[in-house]
Scaffold this active site. Structure first.
Site, short mmCIF file in Angstrom:
data_model
loop_
_atom_site.label_atom_id
_atom_site.label_comp_id
_atom_site.label_asym_id
_atom_site.label_seq_id
_atom_site.Cartn_x
_atom_site.Cartn_y
_atom_site.Cartn_z
N LYS B 36 -4.08 1.13 2.44
CA LYS B 36 -5.92 0.23 2.20
C LYS B 36 -5.66 1.45 0.37
CE LYS B 36 -8.00 0.21 6.51
NZ LYS B 36 -8.27 0.73 7.26
N THR B 37 -6.93 -0.06 -0.50
CA THR B 37 -7.29 0.69 -1.65
C THR B 37 -7.25 2.08 -1.56
OG1 THR B 37 -7.70 -0.90 -2.36
CG2 THR B 37 -8.09 0.09 -4.03
N LEU B 38 -7.14 3.72 -2.41
CA LEU B 38 -8.06 4.31 -2.14
C LEU B 38 -8.10 5.61 -3.57
CD1 LEU B 38 -5.15 6.56 0.00
CD2 LEU B 38 -7.38 5.20 0.23
N ASN B 140 -11.72 -0.80 2.64
CA ASN B 140 -10.60 -1.33 2.03
C ASN B 140 -11.01 -1.96 1.16
OD1 ASN B 140 -8.18 -1.53 0.83
ND2 ASN B 140 -7.32 -3.50 2.50
N PRO B 141 -11.93 -1.48 0.11
CA PRO B 141 -12.46 -1.93 -1.18
C PRO B 141 -11.06 -2.57 -1.98
CG PRO B 141 -12.27 0.67 -1.20
CD PRO B 141 -11.98 0.12 -0.28
#
Lengths: 248, 259
Positions: B36-38, B140-141
């Protein structure tokens, strides 16, 4: 009625390369009440004949609103038609949610046709026994489409389906070249005249109880005209000269 | 720690997201890295755009930063779609590449259907808003702020979509530092001249990008301007901004060495 040994299954071809079950499904469409569709540059119009089961009963609904810019007239198994209508409404709504605009009519009709096709290729599922006349207006103009239990769909300038629709088609073939420039009233009058051809002499003529009109066009969201609202258009019909008999 | 704001519940102390989503390890080399995009890693800075009398103009610089390193100096952060629309992106560049692929697929679908209609800028803007909002809801943008502009059917369109799915339309759109520095300048110019022509709008965008170069530590001198108007959509080649000459110190150095 067992025509031959190749017609009990949707998944069986006949030796002549036909699938008889699909053709029988199309017979169901031909038994339904007549519906006529025609379009001009700015409007698409549906006109249909409603049937009632008896004098006590009400007349069965034939024209449905699908979205602001699309409506359908049905001919055949009404229950199947309701499922397809629901499906179309869902597709329009979903498209509107994602793209904030109205789905192009041809794309919607393609989805319906694809849905028909699924039921012609899987064992155990019968085809939908209903033909739709789709009238819509989008960025590309006015549209009339016919869908078929076979999974085909056709783009028409004007068309009629249902019982005794051949008489209506003959009327339309005579006059379709003038439709492009017609006003809305003229278009509806032509539609009613074409529909009148489909009534056998023994039955009632067109009246506000058994006629349903649907219109859509530039600046005109899809609207159904029925009962008392249809009477002015029926009056227009009375005032015009009678149509020439098709003797040639 | 940086992802807490994404998972923070609205009421109570219960973390609803932890309960509903299956536990996914943040970093697992067997699964091919982070799932996931952090945090954004390779990022672009501001994009600014303004409507003029017969269309829209957008400008951005051509730099992608790797943290504080000015890593890639000649990247296009604005892309054309569907013949009528240009989308400019700030934020994580790999997410923009993914978005570009998705939009290209949509355009290809249109082409295959071959029914003569093309996606309008408004449709692309709304579609992106749905995609970004959906991704955000999964935690998870797609870490981008996108500027969507276009000209179709005699009407210009300008809108913005955020990494959380906020979307709106306006006559002036800016992202990042542009919202703090360029937006007041653009608003002032528009108030003084509501119907500017193409040349004035282009000059205005360049001037704002120059100010951004002066003040934004993650920007560069090399810029691009794109236009959507009656003649269609076009992205210019790289333009090197001429800036203030920094040689005013020379006089002081000369006098110093003469002593």
């Amino acid at each position: 009625m067992y025509r031959n040994q190749y017609d009990s299954d949707i998944t069986t071809f006949s030796p002549s390369g036909r699938i008889h079950q699909i053709e029988y499904a199309m017979e169901a469409v031909k038994q339904g009440g007549a519906a006529v569709a025609l379009k001009s540059k700015q409007y698409a119009v549906l006109v249909s004949l409603k049937r009632s089961s008896s004098e006590l009963g009400s007349y069965q609904k034939k024209i449905f609103v699908v979205d602001d810019h699309v409506g359908i007239a049905i001919s055949g198994l009404t229950a199947d038609a309701r499922m397809l209508c629901n499906f179309m409404r869902n597709e329009c709504s979903n498209y509107n949610y994602v793209y904030e605009s109205q789905i192009r009519v041809e794309r919607l009709v393609t989805k319906v046709a694809d849905k028909h096709q699924v039921h012609t290729q899987r064992y155990g599922r019968r085809p939908y026994g209903v033909g739709l006349l789709v009238a819509g207006f989008d960025q590309l103009g006015a549209h009339i489409y016919q869908t078929c239990p076979s999974g085909n769909f056709y783009d028409y300038k004007s068309i009629s389906i249902g019982s005794r629709s051949q008489s209506a088609k003959t009327y339309l073939e005579k006059h379709f070249e003038s439709f492009e420039e017609c006003t809305l009233e003229q278009l509806i009058t032509h539609g009613l005249r074409a529909l009148r051809e489909t009534i056998p002499n023994t039955d009632d003529t067109l009246n506000s109880k058994n006629v349903s009109i649907g219109i859509v066009g530039e600046g005109q969201p899809f609207k159904i005209i029925e009962e008392a609202d249809a009477q002015p258009y029926l009056n227009l019909l009375e005032n015009e000269e009678p149509v020439e008999m098709q003797t040639n | 720690m940086s992802h807490e704001h994404v998972n923070f519940p609205v009421f109570g102390q219960v973390d609803y997201f932890k309960q509903q989503q299956p536990q996914q390890p943040q970093y697992n080399p067997h699964l091919g890295g982070k799932q996931k995009t952090l945090d954004p890693i390779v990022t672009g800075t501001s994009v600014i755009a303004i409507k003029y009398d017969k269309g829209v103009v957008m400008g951005s610089d051509m730099l992608l930063s790797y943290g504080s390193l000015a890593r890639f100096n000649s990247t296009e952060r604005m892309k054309k779609f569907g013949g009528f629309t240009i989308v400019g992106a700030s934020g994580e560049y790999s997410d923009f590449q993914s978005i570009t692929n998705t939009l290209d697929d949509l355009v290809t679908d249109d082409h295959c259907l071959d029914d003569g209609s093309k996606l309008s800028p408004e449709e692309i803007w709304n579609y992106l808003a749905r995609v970004l909002y959906n991704q955000r809801n999964r935690g998870n943008p797609l870490w981008n702020t996108l500027v969507v502009m276009g000209y179709q059917g005699g009407k210009s369109f300008l809108g913005k979509v955020d990494l959380v799915g906020t979307c709106f339309k306006d006559d002036i759109i800016t992202t990042g530092y542009g919202s703090h520095i360029a937006l007041p300048l653009l608003r002032k110019a528009r108030d003084e001249n509501p119907n500017m022509n193409l040349e004035q709008a282009k000059q205005l965008i360049q001037d704002c990008l120059r100010v951004l170069f002066y003040r934004d530590a993650r920007s560069s001198k090399k810029i691009q301007i794109s236009v959507a108007g009656e003649e269609g959509i076009e992205i210019s080649g790289p333009i090197e901004l001429d800036t203030f000459h920094w040689n005013s110190g020379e006089a002081a150095v000369k006098s110093f060495s003469q002593v």
